[in-house]
Design a protein around this motif. Sequence first.
Motif, PDB file in Angstrom:
ATOM      1  N   PHE A 179      -1.990  31.668 -11.695  1.00 23.22           N
ATOM      2  CA  PHE A 179      -2.870  32.478 -10.841  1.00 23.22           C
ATOM      3  C   PHE A 179      -2.848  31.949  -9.417  1.00 23.22           C
ATOM      4  N   PHE A 180      -2.927  30.615  -9.296  1.00 25.03           N
ATOM      5  CA  PHE A 180      -3.041  29.993  -7.985  1.00 25.03           C
ATOM      6  C   PHE A 180      -1.786  30.229  -7.147  1.00 25.03           C
ATOM      7  N   VAL A 181      -0.614  29.981  -7.743  1.00 23.27           N
ATOM      8  CA  VAL A 181       0.635  30.138  -6.993  1.00 23.27           C
ATOM      9  C   VAL A 181       0.818  31.592  -6.576  1.00 23.27           C
ATOM     10  N   LEU A 182       0.519  32.534  -7.484  1.00 24.26           N
ATOM     11  CA  LEU A 182       0.690  33.946  -7.135  1.00 24.26           C
ATOM     12  C   LEU A 182      -0.252  34.332  -5.996  1.00 24.26           C
ATOM     13  N   GLY A 183      -1.501  33.874  -6.070  1.00 23.32           N
ATOM     14  CA  GLY A 183      -2.467  34.167  -5.008  1.00 23.32           C
ATOM     15  C   GLY A 183      -1.969  33.661  -3.668  1.00 23.32           C
ATOM     16  N   CYS A 184      -1.456  32.415  -3.663  1.00 26.69           N
ATOM     17  CA  CYS A 184      -0.986  31.838  -2.405  1.00 26.69           C
ATOM     18  C   CYS A 184       0.256  32.559  -1.893  1.00 26.69           C
ATOM     19  N   LEU A 185       1.163  32.934  -2.811  1.00 27.44           N
ATOM     20  CA  LEU A 185       2.384  33.638  -2.380  1.00 27.44           C
ATOM     21  C   LEU A 185       2.038  34.975  -1.739  1.00 27.44           C
ATOM     22  N   ILE A 186       1.092  35.703  -2.351  1.00 30.15           N
ATOM     23  CA  ILE A 186       0.717  37.004  -1.791  1.00 30.15           C
ATOM     24  C   ILE A 186       0.080  36.809  -0.420  1.00 30.15           C
ATOM     25  N   ALA A 187      -0.752  35.763  -0.305  1.00 27.76           N
ATOM     26  CA  ALA A 187      -1.366  35.477   0.992  1.00 27.76           C
ATOM     27  C   ALA A 187      -0.299  35.153   2.024  1.00 27.76           C
ATOM     28  N   LEU A 188       0.722  34.403   1.602  1.00 24.35           N
ATOM     29  CA  LEU A 188       1.819  34.039   2.504  1.00 24.35           C
ATOM     30  C   LEU A 188       2.571  35.278   2.968  1.00 24.35           C
ATOM     31  N   VAL A 189       2.842  36.191   2.030  1.00 25.82           N
ATOM     32  CA  VAL A 189       3.529  37.435   2.393  1.00 25.82           C
ATOM     33  C   VAL A 189       2.679  38.223   3.380  1.00 25.82           C
ATOM     34  N   ASN A 190       1.375  38.278   3.139  1.00 24.90           N
ATOM     35  CA  ASN A 190       0.469  38.958   4.075  1.00 24.90           C
ATOM     36  C   ASN A 190       0.563  38.345   5.459  1.00 24.90           C
ATOM     37  N   LYS A 191       0.626  37.020   5.500  1.00 27.60           N
ATOM     38  CA  LYS A 191       0.664  36.296   6.774  1.00 27.60           C
ATOM     39  C   LYS A 191       1.962  36.590   7.510  1.00 27.60           C
ATOM     40  N   ILE A 192       3.089  36.473   6.778  1.00 20.25           N
ATOM     41  CA  ILE A 192       4.389  36.678   7.410  1.00 20.25           C
ATOM     42  C   ILE A 192       4.519  38.118   7.902  1.00 20.25           C
TER      43      ILE A 192
ATOM     44  N   THR B 170      -5.915  36.134   5.678  1.00 21.62           N
ATOM     45  CA  THR B 170      -4.736  36.394   4.860  1.00 21.62           C
ATOM     46  C   THR B 170      -5.062  36.373   3.370  1.00 21.62           C
ATOM     47  N   PHE B 171      -6.170  35.774   3.012  1.00 18.74           N
ATOM     48  CA  PHE B 171      -6.507  35.670   1.595  1.00 18.74           C
ATOM     49  C   PHE B 171      -7.397  36.817   1.118  1.00 18.74           C
ATOM     50  N   GLU B 172      -7.795  37.697   2.038  1.00 18.21           N
ATOM     51  CA  GLU B 172      -8.713  38.771   1.647  1.00 18.21           C
ATOM     52  C   GLU B 172      -8.110  39.659   0.566  1.00 18.21           C
ATOM     53  N   GLY B 173      -8.957  40.170  -0.310  1.00 21.54           N
ATOM     54  CA  GLY B 173      -8.498  41.101  -1.341  1.00 21.54           C
ATOM     55  C   GLY B 173      -7.909  40.360  -2.525  1.00 21.54           C
ATOM     56  N   MET B 174      -6.654  40.734  -2.861  1.00 24.71           N
ATOM     57  CA  MET B 174      -6.048  40.207  -4.076  1.00 24.71           C
ATOM     58  C   MET B 174      -5.855  38.687  -4.087  1.00 24.71           C
ATOM     59  N   PRO B 175      -5.327  38.065  -3.011  1.00 22.47           N
ATOM     60  CA  PRO B 175      -5.054  36.624  -3.115  1.00 22.47           C
ATOM     61  C   PRO B 175      -6.275  35.804  -3.513  1.00 22.47           C
ATOM     62  N   ILE B 176      -7.431  36.052  -2.902  1.00 22.27           N
ATOM     63  CA  ILE B 176      -8.601  35.228  -3.221  1.00 22.27           C
ATOM     64  C   ILE B 176      -9.091  35.527  -4.632  1.00 22.27           C
ATOM     65  N   THR B 177      -8.912  36.779  -5.066  1.00 26.06           N
ATOM     66  CA  THR B 177      -9.278  37.116  -6.441  1.00 26.06           C
ATOM     67  C   THR B 177      -8.452  36.305  -7.427  1.00 26.06           C
ATOM     68  N   LEU B 178      -7.143  36.178  -7.120  1.00 26.29           N
ATOM     69  CA  LEU B 178      -6.267  35.416  -8.010  1.00 26.29           C
ATOM     70  C   LEU B 178      -6.632  33.937  -8.006  1.00 26.29           C
ATOM     71  N   VAL B 179      -6.951  33.411  -6.837  1.00 33.19           N
ATOM     72  CA  VAL B 179      -7.320  31.990  -6.772  1.00 33.19           C
ATOM     73  C   VAL B 179      -8.608  31.763  -7.569  1.00 33.19           C
ATOM     74  N   ALA B 180      -9.558  32.701  -7.459  1.00 29.48           N
ATOM     75  CA  ALA B 180     -10.790  32.582  -8.246  1.00 29.48           C
ATOM     76  C   ALA B 180     -10.480  32.637  -9.737  1.00 29.48           C
ATOM     77  N   ALA B 181      -9.569  33.540 -10.117  1.00 29.57           N
ATOM     78  CA  ALA B 181      -9.179  33.642 -11.525  1.00 29.57           C
ATOM     79  C   ALA B 181      -8.571  32.333 -11.996  1.00 29.57           C
ATOM     80  N   SER B 182      -7.831  31.671 -11.093  1.00 32.00           N
ATOM     81  CA  SER B 182      -7.212  30.399 -11.441  1.00 32.00           C
ATOM     82  C   SER B 182      -8.274  29.372 -11.808  1.00 32.00           C
ATOM     83  N   ILE B 183      -9.384  29.365 -11.046  1.00 33.12           N
ATOM     84  CA  ILE B 183     -10.424  28.370 -11.319  1.00 33.12           C
ATOM     85  C   ILE B 183     -11.160  28.714 -12.619  1.00 33.12           C
ATOM     86  N   VAL B 184     -11.387  30.017 -12.851  1.00 36.58           N
ATOM     87  CA  VAL B 184     -12.016  30.414 -14.112  1.00 36.58           C
ATOM     88  C   VAL B 184     -11.125  30.000 -15.282  1.00 36.58           C
TER      89      VAL B 184
END
Lengths: 239, 202
Positions: A179-192, B170-184
């Motif tokens: 979950f964590f890696v996918l979240g960060c990758l998507i954020a990175l794509v958003n940033k780029i 950059t984390f708004e929307g899906m990315p932060i949701t996924l990071v939260a899911a990671s902690i759960v």
Amino acid sequence: MSYMKEFTKGLIKENPTLVTLLGMCPTLAITTMASNAIGMGAAATFVLICSNVVISLLKKVIPKAVRLPSYIVIIAGFVTLIQLILQAFLPAIYDALGIYLPLITVNCIILGRAEMFASKNNPAAAALDGAGMGIGFTLALLCMGSIREIFGSGTWFGIQVCPNFMEPMTLFILPAGGFFVLGCLIALVNKIANRQPPKATGCAACPNREGCPSAAGETAAAEKISEKAAEADKKEENK
Amino acid sequence: MGDIAKSMMIILLTGILTDNFVLSKFLGICPFLGVSKTTSGSLGMGVAVTAVMALATAATYPLYYFFLVPMGLEYLNTILFILIIALFVQLVEMILRKYVPSLYKALGVYLPLITTNCAVLGVTLLNIDEGYNFGESLVNSIGAGLGFLIAMLIFSGVRGRLEKCRVPKTFEGMPITLVAASIVSLSFVGFGGLVDGLFGGV
């Protein structure tokens, strides 16, 4: 030229995993190793190309009312085919992918391409679209798989890359790391891409929503919830 | 009898806690991320999924062992199961609408979402792969469904909090949701070994 565009759009611009956020289950589940990612990506690409071509050929034959079940059956047929091929020739990959191999059937990338592209275009374009999307999916999986394998077990494609004295971070191969890696990758794509990330998540933001039975249910559910809230408000006012 | 009850409890608790379908097997991620915005939505979806999982297992298990195996057609299970599930969801929806309108009103909207839920197809295929008997398959399906329900409920609470937070752009929307899911998901790792500890190993 336009055919070339059908192929390349899936690679980066409309990458199914990192940009349109489809097919999450296999992306998260099998990317603990880079080699699994390649196996999954190749299997999904095969199914995508074949089902896109067949659906494109049959687009005039399939009645609109039963198109989704028909697509699912066509896709399931090709999934069974690749299952048998892998079982016979690459049993190691077959075992590693396990339950996620038959579950390609319900991967929303494939159903999404069938509904949005193959059912409206000619077979050649559909095949290129399928190949592009499949390779885009594979690249995203490979990216995830490499990060998780290198950090999580210190190897890449099974070859030791981190020096021995470094303790691998097991977190990365745990589900939480996925979950964590996918979240960060998507954020990175958003940033780029410097892209305004879509505010809505879930079905509301899903590009598949027109053809997806889930989206219809989601909209209905949201409407029902807001109706209930409105009713409650009314009751309050009456009081 | 005690042994059977014990093995059933092991399967049930494994499905709910240690091998949670959403958080450790990654099945049913789409509804997990899509419908978990409100508690009522999570509850409705979870209950509907549990019911369909149990019913789909009750339908696919006999079909596999009494129809596909004698004919030597085991490899057709994916096609048959997805058709059965699609058909089943339609059927349940029609029956509920006709005979139990109150229940249909509460759960009906969630039913069409279930056909494309990979957790349902996943659990029917896993039951066959694991070689469970009919009773064990049913218990496993119910455990998987309850695990899904619990994960949805917990996550809807987390998301309620998340809505009010300020998140990097950059984390708004899906990315932060996924990071939260990671902690759960990480919190569920804590249940590892719980089942073995309770029942002294399988």
